[in-house]
Design a protein around this motif. Structure first.
Motif, PDB file in Angstrom:
ATOM      1  N   ARG A 107       0.750  -0.934  -0.092  1.00 50.63           N
ATOM      2  CA  ARG A 107       0.053  -0.099  -0.008  1.00 50.63           C
ATOM      3  C   ARG A 107       0.848   1.171   0.093  1.00 50.63           C
ATOM      4  O   ARG A 107       0.472   2.242  -0.700  1.00 50.63           O
ATOM      5  CB  ARG A 107      -0.819  -0.027   1.073  1.00 50.63           C
ATOM      6  CG  ARG A 107      -1.851   1.172   1.232  1.00 50.63           C
ATOM      7  CD  ARG A 107      -2.704   1.545   0.191  1.00 50.63           C
ATOM      8  NE  ARG A 107      -3.569   2.743   0.130  1.00 50.63           N
ATOM      9  CZ  ARG A 107      -4.072   3.231  -0.947  1.00 50.63           C
ATOM     10  NH1 ARG A 107      -3.933   2.604  -2.052  1.00 50.63           N
ATOM     11  NH2 ARG A 107      -5.062   4.385  -0.645  1.00 50.63           N
ATOM     12  N   GLU A 109       2.319   1.743  -3.478  1.00 53.28           N
ATOM     13  CA  GLU A 109       1.166   2.181  -4.216  1.00 53.28           C
ATOM     14  C   GLU A 109       0.971   3.685  -4.034  1.00 53.28           C
ATOM     15  O   GLU A 109       0.821   4.479  -4.978  1.00 53.28           O
ATOM     16  CB  GLU A 109      -0.210   1.264  -3.941  1.00 53.28           C
ATOM     17  CG  GLU A 109      -1.372   1.758  -4.686  1.00 53.28           C
ATOM     18  CD  GLU A 109      -2.724   1.279  -4.381  1.00 53.28           C
ATOM     19  OE1 GLU A 109      -3.771   1.855  -5.135  1.00 53.28           O
ATOM     20  OE2 GLU A 109      -2.501   0.355  -3.709  1.00 53.28           O
ATOM     21  N   HIS A 122       6.691   1.251  -8.846  1.00 56.55           N
ATOM     22  CA  HIS A 122       6.250   0.134  -9.793  1.00 56.55           C
ATOM     23  C   HIS A 122       7.414  -0.951  -9.461  1.00 56.55           C
ATOM     24  O   HIS A 122       8.371  -0.694  -9.119  1.00 56.55           O
ATOM     25  CB  HIS A 122       6.330   0.534 -11.210  1.00 56.55           C
ATOM     26  CG  HIS A 122       5.400   1.459 -11.506  1.00 56.55           C
ATOM     27  ND1 HIS A 122       4.118   1.319 -12.147  1.00 56.55           N
ATOM     28  CD2 HIS A 122       5.402   3.145 -11.527  1.00 56.55           C
ATOM     29  CE1 HIS A 122       3.507   2.654 -12.353  1.00 56.55           C
ATOM     30  NE2 HIS A 122       4.288   3.405 -11.721  1.00 56.55           N
TER      31      HIS A 122
END
Length: 611
Positions: free
Chosen positions: A495, A498, A503
């Motif tokens: 999380r 993100e 990536h």
């Protein structure tokens, strides 16, 4: 040709305009029938004087009480106050005669108040003022309430952080912003009081006001005798209309060039001498708002800080708690040895910049910089020149570009020598090129000043540019905190990765020395710290570690394209995992299965957090 959609509206508006003008036009041919010889001009001008004087006194009474009442009605959420707001508007709906009857119950000769004053309130100038105040007050109260309700609370917040207490904020910020609406409401109230007939006739038939005298003449002598009395009424109405138009004044707007106005200012010269404090911020913020609760603790070691999180995560609330604009249920806010949590916002050494910069719409650039309590005039002159604003001092905020507004807000905060600068997503409303230019400008400024800066943002690139340490929060809780390089290199969870826009990141398990298995079953090599088999880890593959090559040991298929910061990437699906690879390292063709190599040194592995 298709008619514009607004044409019916224009016709309706024109029809109403014609109707409103028609009575004035219709009266022109009747002027010759007026009985000018029979006019008692002495009585007429006496009635005009009574109406003008009583309306002016009533307007002053309404202004003195209506503005505070409108502010109270706009800011209170109490049901009792909402009911009061309904009651004070009732005179708008009541027939004037009914309003007069109600006033007789209150101040008439047989009421308690009337008997207390010997029955002298009615049939007196005082009675006229009371009747006009009762009927006309809602016009100003409604205008004031609507104006106060429309004022953005950010102006009060910014004024508080600039050192102004509540009364100063009201009279120097809030009231000037709403004054045009209050002035319009006051004009309507005065006109309504001047023309009041029904309530005035019931409460104070004598002395004659102009409406009552006009009625008396009409009842006793007919329309021709009454017609000359329209002259002073129309004259006063025309004067009021002219003053209303004149008060608006011509609208003069300066237009600043959008691009040149947003160019970063030069930061070649040194800032005004300031003692190097080496201050550090530490805070515990705990706040419950309905179902949402904020509970974060942070002890950063550097001066350039950022709070990252999605919308609704509590990052702006945390900033407001630091600024003192929102209550901290428990915990503390420390700046060095100073306990800021014990101080109101106006006594905290802070500068606060909300998303739209919070420039007061009624103040010029020069007035903005002179507004902070304890503002240093020499420092203001320095920052005006240093930030390229010295030619804009006479402009109002609406005449400035976004970049100029940002620099004015910065200069305003810096004129107080603020030790703590708080930025709540200051670039959120800007397009990308302009945002990047202003970020670079702010970064250059951070190097000059010895103040702790906190940037609240949802943009990880902005945080990486403007901060040395980051705090990542979601749902009011800390997900990770630490130096920028450490957090971006090793996010604590998927999380966090993100939210940072990272990536090629995932979770896996160590299967053998130098090899991990991802959650989708893909085997990846890695170099660095060895982990015991079975250890849960997180991994990240650098885009440059992946390369299309006929000799590669891994197979995958191109699955899309992406553009980040001007660089092109190709998404590769490999073993159920998705990887971004630099476009120049991608296959020449997007068809079919391709072979890839993965450099062991380009795969980072670190211990995963415990569940």
């Amino acid at each position: 040709m298709k008619q514009p959609a607004a044409r019916p509206l224009l016709w309706l508006g024109a029809l109403l305009a014609v109707y409103l003008c028609a009575p004035f036009v219709a009266s022109i041919p009747q002027i010759g029938q007026a009985d000018w010889a029979g006019v008692d001009w002495r009585a007429t001008w006496s009635a005009v004087a009574v109406s003008v004087t009583s309306a002016s006194v009533a307007a002053l009474v309404i202004l003195a009480g209506g503005v505070p009442l409108g502010y109270w009605l706009a800011r209170s959420r109490s049901r009792a106050v909402a009911l009061l707001g309904f009651v004070v508007q009732l005179p708008l709906a009541l027939p004037p005669l009914t309003s007069g009857v109600l006033l007789l119950f209150l101040v008439g000769p047989y009421s308690t108040i009337g008997q207390l004053f010997g029955g002298r309130i009615t049939d007196s100038f005082t009675g006229i003022v009371l009747a006009e105040t009762f009927v006309a007050a809602p016009f100003l109260i409604v205008a004031a309430r609507s104006a106060f309700a429309a004022v953005d609370p950010v102006y009060d917040d910014v004024a508080a952080t600039l050192g102004h207490h509540a009364m100063s904020r009201f009279f120097r910020v809030t009231l000037p912003i709403v004054w045009p609406a209050i002035r319009a409401g006051l004009a309507l109230a005065w006109l309504r009081a001047f023309g009041e007939f029904g309530a005035t006739m019931m409460v104070a038939y004598h002395p004659y006001s102009l409406p009552v005298y006009t009625y008396v003449v009409f009842g006793g002598q007919g329309l021709p005798a009454m017609m000359p009395l329209l002259l002073p009424t129309l004259a006063i109405a025309i004067v009021c209309a002219v003053l209303s138009v004149y008060a608006r004044g011509p609208h003069v707007a300066h237009t600043a060039p959008a691009e040149n106005g947003d160019e970063p200012a030069s930061f070649a010269s040194a800032a005004p001498a300031r003692a190097v404090t080496g201050l550090r911020l530490a805070f515990d913020a705990q706040r419950r708002l309905g179902a949402f609760s904020l509970d974060i603790t942070w002890r950063p070691q550097t001066r350039r800080l950022a709070i990252i999180g999605p919308s609704g995560s509590g990052k702006s609330l945390a900033l407001r708690i630091i600024a003192g604009l929102d209550h901290n249920d428990t915990g503390s806010v420390m700046l060095g040895d100073a306990n800021l949590g014990a101080l109101p916002p106006e006594r905290r050494p802070i500068g606060y910049m909300p998303q739209d910069y919070g420039l007061f719409p009624h103040m010029t650039v020069a007035q903005q910089l002179a507004f902070p309590v304890g503002a240093d005039a020499a420092s203001a002159r320095y920052w005006l020149a240093h930030l390229g604003l010295d030619t804009l001092t006479a402009r109002l905020p609406h005449a400035l570009s976004f970049g100029q507004r940002q620099r004015v807000a910065l200069a305003r905060a810096l004129t107080r020598h603020s030790q703590l600068l708080l930025f709540d997503e200051p670039f959120a409303a800007l397009d990308t090129p302009r945002r990047r230019r202003l970020q670079q400008s702010l970064r250059a400024l951070q190097r000059e000043i010895d103040a702790v800066t906190i940037i609240v943002t949802h943009d990880p690139d902005e945080a990486a540019l403007l901060a040395d340490e980051v705090l990542i929060i979601e749902h009011g809780r800390v997900l990770q905190a630490g130096p920028v390089n450490d957090v971006f290199r090793r996010p604590a969870s998927l999380r966090v990765a993100e939210l940072l826009g990272l990536h090629n990141v995932g979770e896996g398990v160590v299967r053998a020395a130098g090899e991990i298995e991802t959650a989708k079953g893909l085997r990846l090599p890695y170099a660095g710290t060895p982990f015991a088999p079975g250890t849960r880890v997180m991994w990240r593959v650098a885009p440059r570690a992946l390369r299309a090559t006929p000799e590669g040991a891994w197979t995958g298929m191109p699955a899309g394209h992406a553009l980040r910061h001007g660089d092109r990437y190709v998404t590769i699906e490999m073993g159920g995992e998705a990887f971004d690879i630099a476009a120049e390292d991608a296959p020449c063709t997007n068809d079919g299965v391709q072979r890839f190599s993965i450099e062991r040194e380009g795969v980072s592995v670190w211990a995963a957090p415990h569940s």
